[in-house]
Structure formats: structure tokens, C-alpha cells
Write an enzyme that holds these catalytic residues in place. Structure first.
Site, mmCIF file in Angstrom:
data_model
loop_
_atom_site.group_PDB
_atom_site.id
_atom_site.type_symbol
_atom_site.label_atom_id
_atom_site.label_comp_id
_atom_site.label_asym_id
_atom_site.label_seq_id
_atom_site.Cartn_x
_atom_site.Cartn_y
_atom_site.Cartn_z
ATOM 1 N N GLU A 1 38.564 44.324 43.080
ATOM 2 C CA GLU A 1 38.817 42.881 43.056
ATOM 3 C C GLU A 1 39.875 42.506 42.020
ATOM 4 O OE1 GLU A 1 36.365 38.695 42.298
ATOM 5 O OE2 GLU A 1 35.466 40.621 41.743
ATOM 6 N N GLU B 1 31.111 31.952 45.043
ATOM 7 C CA GLU B 1 31.090 32.322 43.634
ATOM 8 C C GLU B 1 31.771 31.226 42.817
ATOM 9 O OE1 GLU B 1 31.721 36.425 41.126
ATOM 10 O OE2 GLU B 1 33.443 35.644 42.217
#
Length: 266
Positions: free
Chosen positions: A143, A240
Site C-alpha cells: 500500500e 478507512e
């Protein structure tokens, strides 16, 4: 419309971790993700999954001492053994809990370490992790994270992540594409998603600025959700974000923007 998973490390944080599963289910989510399961036993988490019917779509490999500010150890040449031990731990949790993919946080670049050594360490660790995860029928994700929220984080951009994955050469290794981080670092969200869709296995969201729920900032989420459908993204979208005024109070975006009714308590 994409399928949305509640990120339990960001949502419902006013209650202890194990109680967040029920809150997510009550709010209408069918799946969850979170940073780490390791403070709890497999049985403790599985009990919550069985009680709620939720599935876990993602968690991270162990990432060092999070409370002390560490954000991963995969690029640190001094901690290769610790990283590899963590891979085994993560696989054990994932297999027991039915988690299909694990995210590897690169971490902050240690001071004074040569750039070539940082990259070779990260690539070597990813090759090790990808092979171990493939044997367990799991996907490995990496990520990119913006350098404003986490100064010094080693992996910042999509093109950097793709270059590293090219070097790793594993067919079960993909990008975890966080729209919020990408917006802060590089923009071009829609075109990047479309161009690299085959190499993106998971998407996360938050609005910018503030990292709050969709509809609070500059990102055109109605367009992006339609775009994900249009280009054929079939995975989950992890929510998120930091709720601006409490998780349930902010879930109106699911109906207003995503067209999905949230079971928000009165």
C-alpha cells in the site's frame, strides 16, 4: 455499486475492538477489515464472526511497535528475521479466520540506510512473503501511503509500488489502492484505477482534506463509485476514514452517495 467493508481500526473506536464487529453488523456492513488481529486470539475473533455473519476481507502483516510510532518493518534491513516470523503469524490468523489477503506495510525508511539497500530489502521480504502466502492460497498486497500523514514512509506512489511488484515477480502480489492517500500524493484517481485495475486487489476510501467520510471533502465519490462499476472492479472497498461526528452519525453517506441503505440507530 461497490461492496463496502467497515474498517474497525477507524470506525466504532469508542468501544473495545471485539465489540466493533457487532456494531458494524448492526450498521448494515457485511464485511470488515482492520490493521491487526494479533492482540486477540483466533477463537475470540472467530466467535464474533460467527455471531454476526461478517467476513474479514483484509488485515495487515505485523508491523513492528505500532504504539511507539512504527508503521511497518518490511524495508528495514536490520529486521528481516522479525518480518519473516510475522509472515508466519499472519498466515496462521488468515487461514483460521478465512481472510483472503494480507497487506504488507513497507514502513518508514530507517535513517542512514542506502536507497538501494532499502529497495532490495523490501523486494526480498516481499518475495519471501508472496511465496509463503501463495502456498497458503493467499494474496499479498502493498500500500502506497502519502508522506504527509506518515513522513518518511518508504512507499508513496502507485508507479513506485508497481515497479517494486515487477521486481518481486509474484503473481499473487498486488496493490492496495487507498483513494485518500493517492489523492494527497498523486491525484488522477479514475485514470489510475482504470489503467492498473488488473494489478489492484483492494481499494480503500476516505475524503480529503480531513480523512473523513465520503461527501465531506473534495473527492467526487458518486463519480468514483460509478467508475469502479464501469471498469469492472469486483472487490471490496474498505471504509478507512475518521468519522467526523461519530460513526453512526456519519453513515448517511452510504445512502446519499452510494445508494446503499445503512441501518443507522435512531
Amino acid at each position: 455499486m461497490p461492496r463496502f467493508a467497515a474498517n474497525l481500526s477507524m470506525l466504532f473506536t469508542e468501544v473495545p475492538f471485539l465489540e466493533r464487529f457487532e456494531r458494524a453488523a448492526q450498521a448494515g456492513f457485511e464485511a470488515v477489515e482492520f490493521l491487526f488481529p494479533y492482540a486477540h486470539t483466533v477463537d475470540e475473533i472467530k466467535e464474533r464472526l460467527d455471531a454476526t455473519g461478517l467476513e474479514i476481507v483484509l488485515h495487515n502483516l505485523p508491523a513492528g511497535d505500532w504504539d511507539a510510532g512504527e508503521r511497518g518493518i518490511a524495508c528495514d534491513p536490520a529486521r528481516v528475521d522479525e518480518f519473516r516470523t510475522g509472515v508466519s503469524t499472519a498466515i496462521a490468523y488468515a487461514k483460521a479466520l478465512g481472510v483472503p489477503q494480507l497487506n504488507c506495510l513497507a514502513g518508514k525508511a530507517p535513517a542512514g540506510v542506502d536507497a538501494a539497500l532499502l529497495r532490495s530489502t523490501f523486494v526480498g521480504n516481499l518475495r519471501f512473503a508472496a511465496a509463503a502466502l501463495k502456498a497458503a492460497n493467499l494474496r499479498l498486497l502493498i500500500e502506497p501511503i502519502n508522506p504527509f500523514d506518515i513522513p518518511g514512509f518508504y512507499l508513496n506512489r502507485t508507479d513506485q509500488a508497481l515497479s517494486i511488484l515487477d521486481e518481486v515477480g509474484a503473481d499473487n502480489a498486488f496493490v492496495q489502492y487507498d483513494i485518500y492517500h493517492a489523492q494527497r500524493t498523486e491525484g488522477e484517481i479514475a485514470s489510475t484505477l482504470q489503467k492498473h485495475l488488473a494489478r489492484i486487489a483492494h481499494v480503500q476510501l476516505a475524503d480529503n482534506p480531513g480523512r473523513n467520510e465520503p461527501g465531506t471533502g473534495e473527492l467526487n465519490y458518486p463519480f468514483l463509485f460509478a467508475h469502479l462499476d464501469h471498469i469492472g472492479y469486483g472487490g471490496w472497498v474498505g471504509c478507512e476514514y475518521k468519522p467526523a461526528n461519530g460513526t453512526e452519525a456519519g453513515l448517511g453517506w452510504l445512502e446519499k452517495i452510494a445508494g446503499k441503505k445503512a441501518a443507522v440507530p435512531a
